[in-house]
Design a protein around this motif. Structure first.
Motif, PDB file in Angstrom:
ATOM      1  N   TYR A  65       0.812  -1.217   0.000  1.00 63.14           N
ATOM      2  CA  TYR A  65       0.000   0.000   0.000  1.00 63.14           C
ATOM      3  C   TYR A  65       0.837   1.255   0.000  1.00 63.14           C
ATOM      4  O   TYR A  65       0.366   2.299  -0.402  1.00 63.14           O
ATOM      5  CB  TYR A  65      -0.929   0.008   1.218  1.00 63.14           C
TER       6      TYR A  65
ATOM      7  N   ASN B  89      -0.895   2.098  -4.056  1.00 65.14           N
ATOM      8  CA  ASN B  89      -2.108   1.556  -4.627  1.00 65.14           C
ATOM      9  C   ASN B  89      -2.928   2.725  -5.165  1.00 65.14           C
ATOM     10  O   ASN B  89      -3.156   3.704  -4.462  1.00 65.14           O
ATOM     11  CB  ASN B  89      -2.863   0.829  -3.504  1.00 65.14           C
TER      12      ASN B  89
ATOM     13  N   GLY C 155      -6.015   2.944  -5.770  1.00 66.56           N
ATOM     14  CA  GLY C 155      -7.243   3.161  -5.013  1.00 66.56           C
ATOM     15  C   GLY C 155      -6.973   3.945  -3.740  1.00 66.56           C
ATOM     16  O   GLY C 155      -7.720   4.847  -3.373  1.00 66.56           O
ATOM     17  N   LEU C 156      -5.867   3.601  -3.064  1.00 61.94           N
ATOM     18  CA  LEU C 156      -5.501   4.329  -1.852  1.00 61.94           C
ATOM     19  C   LEU C 156      -5.196   5.776  -2.190  1.00 61.94           C
ATOM     20  O   LEU C 156      -5.531   6.695  -1.431  1.00 61.94           O
ATOM     21  CB  LEU C 156      -4.295   3.661  -1.190  1.00 61.94           C
TER      22      LEU C 156
ATOM     23  N   TRP D 115      -6.609   7.507  -4.468  1.00 61.33           N
ATOM     24  CA  TRP D 115      -7.884   8.201  -4.597  1.00 61.33           C
ATOM     25  C   TRP D 115      -8.470   8.520  -3.234  1.00 61.33           C
ATOM     26  O   TRP D 115      -8.967   9.635  -2.990  1.00 61.33           O
ATOM     27  CB  TRP D 115      -8.866   7.344  -5.396  1.00 61.33           C
TER      28      TRP D 115
ATOM     29  N   ILE E 194     -11.312   3.351 -11.945  1.00 61.73           N
ATOM     30  CA  ILE E 194     -12.000   2.085 -12.223  1.00 61.73           C
ATOM     31  C   ILE E 194     -11.681   1.603 -13.633  1.00 61.73           C
ATOM     32  O   ILE E 194     -11.442   0.411 -13.857  1.00 61.73           O
ATOM     33  CB  ILE E 194     -13.510   2.263 -12.040  1.00 61.73           C
TER      34      ILE E 194
ATOM     35  N   TYR F 273      -8.373   0.135 -13.627  1.00 66.28           N
ATOM     36  CA  TYR F 273      -8.435  -1.188 -12.997  1.00 66.28           C
ATOM     37  C   TYR F 273      -8.936  -2.217 -13.998  1.00 66.28           C
ATOM     38  O   TYR F 273      -8.418  -3.332 -14.097  1.00 66.28           O
ATOM     39  CB  TYR F 273      -9.363  -1.093 -11.794  1.00 66.28           C
ATOM     40  N   LEU F 274      -9.976  -1.811 -14.761  1.00 67.68           N
ATOM     41  CA  LEU F 274     -10.519  -2.711 -15.773  1.00 67.68           C
ATOM     42  C   LEU F 274      -9.454  -3.072 -16.787  1.00 67.68           C
ATOM     43  O   LEU F 274      -9.295  -4.237 -17.161  1.00 67.68           O
ATOM     44  CB  LEU F 274     -11.706  -2.032 -16.459  1.00 67.68           C
TER      45      LEU F 274
ATOM     46  N   HIS G  61      -6.477  -9.560  -9.037  1.00 66.06           N
ATOM     47  CA  HIS G  61      -7.225  -8.514  -8.335  1.00 66.06           C
ATOM     48  C   HIS G  61      -6.368  -7.767  -7.325  1.00 66.06           C
ATOM     49  O   HIS G  61      -6.555  -6.581  -7.099  1.00 66.06           O
ATOM     50  CB  HIS G  61      -8.432  -9.136  -7.605  1.00 66.06           C
TER      51      HIS G  61
ATOM     52  N   LEU H  84      -4.114  -2.693  -8.914  1.00 62.74           N
ATOM     53  CA  LEU H  84      -4.072  -1.258  -8.651  1.00 62.74           C
ATOM     54  C   LEU H  84      -2.711  -0.829  -8.147  1.00 62.74           C
ATOM     55  O   LEU H  84      -2.528   0.310  -7.764  1.00 62.74           O
ATOM     56  CB  LEU H  84      -5.133  -0.886  -7.611  1.00 62.74           C
TER      57      LEU H  84
END
Lengths: 220, 313, 486
Positions: free
Chosen positions: C61, C123, C125-126, C128, C173, C176-177, C186, C190
């Motif tokens: 992370y 990451n 996502g982190l 964001w 997203i 990620y896709l 998975h 990210l």
């Protein structure tokens, strides 16, 4: 249990229509409470989709996400909104800048646009076209609500609808992001709403109204 | 034999119309915690009206006398389009849904003319309001029916019902959901129920349909009331047969017909209860908001047509 | 275990915030704030040194490499300056229900925690989550004064930034896709390092990467202040208390730019530099033109400084968009130089507000006679911010310009020069009007705390020094950052 499987599949493929019905409802609603109820119904549909995905993909993470979405978006946030509307004691009118007929027209056009946009991308991704188009339409509807409704609470609700759309888009394309990220995003949304709620109190105390179109002191 | 069945269907629709009105009124009374009148009372009312004298204002012309008859005839004709027990109707092969819609419009047109001919102020007011509503309701009605007929690849009502019968109940289709919502809203507008029009009001300024019947008396009034009830019955039967026809008889065997009749009555009861709930829980819309209501119906029907284009079947 | 080195700079501000919320006495709060600041600077220094000595630190992370350490040094430096300034500045702020010093310091440290989190994220996502958290943490700081303007600015800030960042979520997203489609699991889809490896092998779907980058640019660009999305910036920077304005302009915008640079690296590796660079150049040029024009018509000093921040972020975007060694070097250097100069200017503006009670530039006259030291600060800051030598911004802007002309992008270079001259004219018109002339009779006695002045001197000296010679330690830092970028 095959029946449950079929039902799950049906849920995923038919939820787009019900989401569109809620979008049309949001466009014509005249009271904040009605809009909050419609948002709650939207969240129920989305929870059903997450649960169906969890069942079909056999993923425990998705069940947790479904539970979280239900707890927060179906129960917690609408309840908080109703409490806010009570406490703020401001007029419950939505204060739309467009008539209901114009709003419905805009929503229908946005549904068309989202289907057209998804058409050109869906070939490469092989996703259920309906659900992704409904997600994009939700995003556009949320943005439209934020722009055309002049009450501070309605801007918050528009933001919530926007987040719903983004969440649904993530769900349909990648069956959700890793659990930690989903929880972080949900946490951010909830804290953001909390802060915005506190802000509405401050706006009301400072300005004595909640009409954001009248916050025009700073310009240029 | 099928002709007899077709005639029986028409009779069910026509003769059962006052009963439908009575049941709805009874359910509404139950909601309001009243005793409510008997469900057979509309029949008594029709009987009473047929025995009274038929008066016409001195300034009126032939149109005044003709209007109720034309309206009733139109309602009768439209009743012959709708399948009840079997995917078959007396006029099923005579015309398609467009003819049906415009027969209804013919009746409405003559009613408005008769109201204007009566010479009363409220007649004119009711006629103009009714003209607005029927104009706005025509588009969603036609579009929703068109969407359903495109899906079914058939233009006649019986053809659509036959197609729907052959589909699997669990293949819920987006087109049908949207068309059902749109047609439901139009049905409320066309039959003059809440929230568009209050059928039990006695305040003339709030009337739309009743204002047009203010000048009539005796058998003319009876025919008008009956025709209104038949219209409501037709709308409900149309909703049932287009969107939920399962249970209809496949053959002419008495057992199948019995099942079909039972299914029909059950579905009608459900729809009438739903209608009563809607009427009891919503306030009447102000006149300038009725176009918004019908605009939503129009948007839903446009979306229904749009979805027929992107359906994968 | 090297991981622990990264945990310290992240959690010290968080602990500090919790600690500060308990300090009821003002002087205790000041002391604790300064102490925590010192510890944080040490932790950052330790982390930076570790990264330099033993290479980048990777984790699931959190991660740090040369680029991270550059931005961390930026954060630590400006945060230290702002906090020292704030201890003196807050003497003038009244006590309210949520307006006491402990709330101020607590929120500031929470804000710092989120910004350090942005820089240390491995990451996406982190990243964001932390970026959204910066919006939330600073919202109450902006409306701290609770006046009409402050509340309006705070509301606009929170709404516009949250919407923008929601679009960035959509972009994340889509990324990620693309990662999942390219075969990443998975867990690592990210992770920036894993994504970089896959991007180098060109396994990403180009359409998806383009779509993702557009949304990321619009989303994080809202936080950076690119022009169509900048509407929150002038209000927020003008209405916030001065130390907060300095932190917003000098650190937050840089953190958002850091996020954009990370995505730009990914995108350039995956589909080539054309796409990302064209978009960045477009937004950058548009920003500097609009901001430059709007600077001329401003009446509020802090608002003018806010638009100047928009302009300089545009310059940095142009630098990154041009690419090449000089362009990237100029952009990186500019992030640091701009933050120093902007902090200095905001501190001076804070003084103007104290001494004159207003920030309206047309109501302030004759500062050279009545407040010579503030006037000096504004002059030094003004000369620096418009890019005149011997100050450091001249060096970075010159690097970017020469890159533009080396690549034969004469249009961009020409527009850049034109805007610079416009801004020079505008700034000097406004500043000289405030400084020259005779002061009005009813002027309160000028007040100048020692802490405030020291901080400003430090900033000024830094600007001057870096314009002439970049110290060895700093150039080492720059070199490490550049290796990541190329």
């Amino acid at each position: 249990m095959e029946f449950v499987g079929i039902a799950a599949g049906k849920v995923v493929s038919t939820s787009a229509v019900f989401l569109i019905l809620t979008m049309v409802g949001l466009a014509v609603a005249r009271r904040i409470s009605t809009c909050v109820l419609l948002f709650s119904m939207q969240s129920v549909i989305i929870t059903a989709q997450v649960a169906a995905t969890a069942y079909l993909e056999n993923s425990r993470e998705a069940w947790v996400v479904a539970g979280l979405v239900f707890a927060f978006k179906v129960l917690g946030i609408p309840y908080a909104f109703f409490w806010l509307v009570e406490r703020l004691k401001s007029p419950r009118d939505v204060k739309a800048s467009t008539t209901p007929a114009q709003s419905v027209f805009v929503v229908v056009v946005m549904v068309f646009i989202s289907y057209a946009a998804v058409r050109s991308y869906a070939f490469g991704i092989r996703v259920p076209e309906d659900a992704l188009a409904a997600a994009v339409a939700l995003i556009l509807t949320g943005a439209f609500l934020m722009v055309s409704r002049k009450k501070a609470l309605m801007q918050m609700l528009g933001l919530l609808v926007l987040e719903n759309g983004i969440f649904l888009a993530a769900l349909t394309t990648t069956f959700g992001m890793p659990l930690v990220i989903e929880m972080g995003v949900l946490f951010d949304v909830v804290v953001g709403l909390l802060l915005m709620g506190i802000f509405t109190f401050r706006i009301r105390d400072t300005f004595d109204h909640l009409d954001v179109s009248r916050l025009r002191r700073l310009r240029g | 034999m099928t002709m007899a069945l077709g005639a029986a269907q028409v009779l069910i629709l026509i003769l059962g119309a006052p009963l439908a009105r009575g049941i709805i009124a009874r359910i509404k009374a139950w909601f309001q915690r009243r005793q409510g009148a008997s469900i057979w009372r509309p029949y008594a009312e029709l009987g009473k009206l047929f025995q009274k004298e038929d008066l016409a204002p001195p300034t009126s012309s032939l149109i005044f006398i003709l209007a109720p008859r034309v309206m009733f005839a139109a309602a009768l004709a439209v009743a012959a389009f709708v399948p009840v027990l079997q995917p078959f109707a007396l006029f099923g092969s005579v015309g398609d849904f467009v003819l049906m819609v415009y027969l209804l419009a013919l009746g409405r047109f003559f009613l408005a003319l008769g109201a204007l001919d009566g010479g009363g102020a409220f007649g004119g007011m009711g006629a103009s309001r009714d003209a607005l509503i029927s104009t706005l309701a025509e588009a969603p009605l036609l579009l929703a029916l068109a969407a359903v007929s495109i899906s079914a690849r058939s233009a006649s009502i019986t053809g659509i019902v036959g197609w729907t019968l052959r589909q699997n109940f669990f293949e819920i289709s987006a087109v049908h959901i949207l068309a059902f919502a749109a047609l439901g809203m139009v049905a409320l507008a066309e039959s003059g129920r809440m929230p568009v029009d209050n059928p039990t009001t006695h305040l003339e300024l709030t009337m739309i349909h009743e204002a047009m019947t203010l000048e009539y008396s005796g058998p003319s009034l009876a025919l008008l009331e009956w025709a209104g009830a038949v219209k409501l019955n037709i709308m409900l039967a149309l909703l049932i047969s287009l969107f939920g026809p399962w249970g209809m008889a496949g053959s002419l065997a008495p057992a199948a017909l019995g099942i079909a009749l039972g299914a029909y009555l059950l579905k009608m009861l459900v729809l009438m209860a739903l209608l009563a709930v809607i009427e009891s829980s919503m306030a009447k819309l102000r006149m300038y908001r009725v176009p918004d209501f019908l605009g939503v119906a129009a948007a839903l029907s446009v979306l229904a047509v749009f979805f027929t284009m992107i359906a994968k079947r | 275990m090297r991981f622990m080195v990264l945990i310290w700079p992240l959690f010290i501000p968080l602990l500090g915030a919790a600690l500060l919320l308990l300090c009821r006495d003002r002087r205790v709060a000041d002391a604790v704030a300064l102490a925590v600041c010192g510890v944080e600077v040490l932790a950052v220094g330790n982390a930076v040194w570790q990264v330099h000595r033993w290479g980048s630190i990777e984790g699931r992370y959190l991660r740090a490499d040369g680029l991270t350490s550059f931005f961390l040094v930026n954060i630590a430096f400006i945060a230290a300056l702002s906090l020292v300034y704030a201890t003196a500045y807050l003497r003038h702020v009244g006590e309210g229900r949520f307006s006491s010093p402990r709330w101020f310091y607590g929120l500031v440290y929470l804000f710092l925690f989120t910004m350090v989190g942005v820089c240390l994220s491995a990451n996406l996502g982190l990243l964001w989550i932390m970026m959204e958290a910066t919006t939330l943490a600073s919202a109450f700081l902006i409306s701290f004064y609770n006046t009409e303007g402050a509340v309006e600015a705070g509301w606009k800030y929170i709404v516009v930034c949250t919407v923008g960042i929601a679009f960035a979520l959509f972009g994340t997203i889509v990324f990620y896709l693309a990662a999942v489609k390219a075969g990443l699991g998975h867990a690592s889809a990210l992770n920036w390092t894993a994504l970089l490896a896959v991007a180098s092998q060109k396994q990403f779907d180009p359409n998806l990467v383009r779509l993702a980058f557009v949304f990321i640019l619009v989303g994080y660009g809202t936080k950076v202040g690119f022009v169509p999305m900048h509407s929150w910036l002038p209000d927020a920077h003008a209405e916030a208390p001065t130390p907060v304005s300095a932190m917003l302009s000098a650190i937050l915008l840089n953190c958002a730019m850091y996020a954009l640079i990370r995505y730009e690296i990914l995108s350039s590796r995956a589909i080539g530099t054309e796409f990302a660079h064209t978009l960045l150049l477009f937004f950058g040029t548009f920003s500097i033109v609009v901001a430059g024009l709007l600077i001329l018509v401003q009446r509020n000093l802090k608002r003018m400084l806010a638009y100047s921040s928009v302009e300089h972020m545009g310059i940095i975007a142009i630098g990154v968009g041009l690419g090449g060694p000089l362009g990237l070097l100029g952009a990186l250097l500019h992030t640091f130089n701009h933050s120093t100069a902007k902090a200095l200017l905001f501190f001076g503006a804070g003084n103007v507000r104290h001494n004159f009670g207003t920030l309206r530039m047309d109501r302030v006259r004759g500062m050279a006679r009545s407040n010579p030291r503030t006037a000096g600060v504004l002059i030094v800051g003004g000369l620096a911010i418009v890019g005149l030598p011997p100050f450091s911004l001249f060096v970075s802007e010159f690097a970017i310009l020469s890159e533009a002309f080396t690549q034969s992008r004469y249009l961009i270079g020409g527009v850049f020069l034109m805007v610079l001259s416009l801004v020079l004219g505008g700034f000097f018109y406004h500043l000289l009007r405030m400084i020259c002339g005779t002061p009005q009779e009813t002027q309160p006695k000028p007040q100048f705390a020692r802490a405030e002045f020291t901080v400003m001197v430090v900033a000024g000296v830094c600007l001057l020094y870096f314009g002439v010679h970049i110290p060895a330690a700093f150039s080492v830092l720059l070199r490490d950052a550049m290796t990541v970028l190329q």
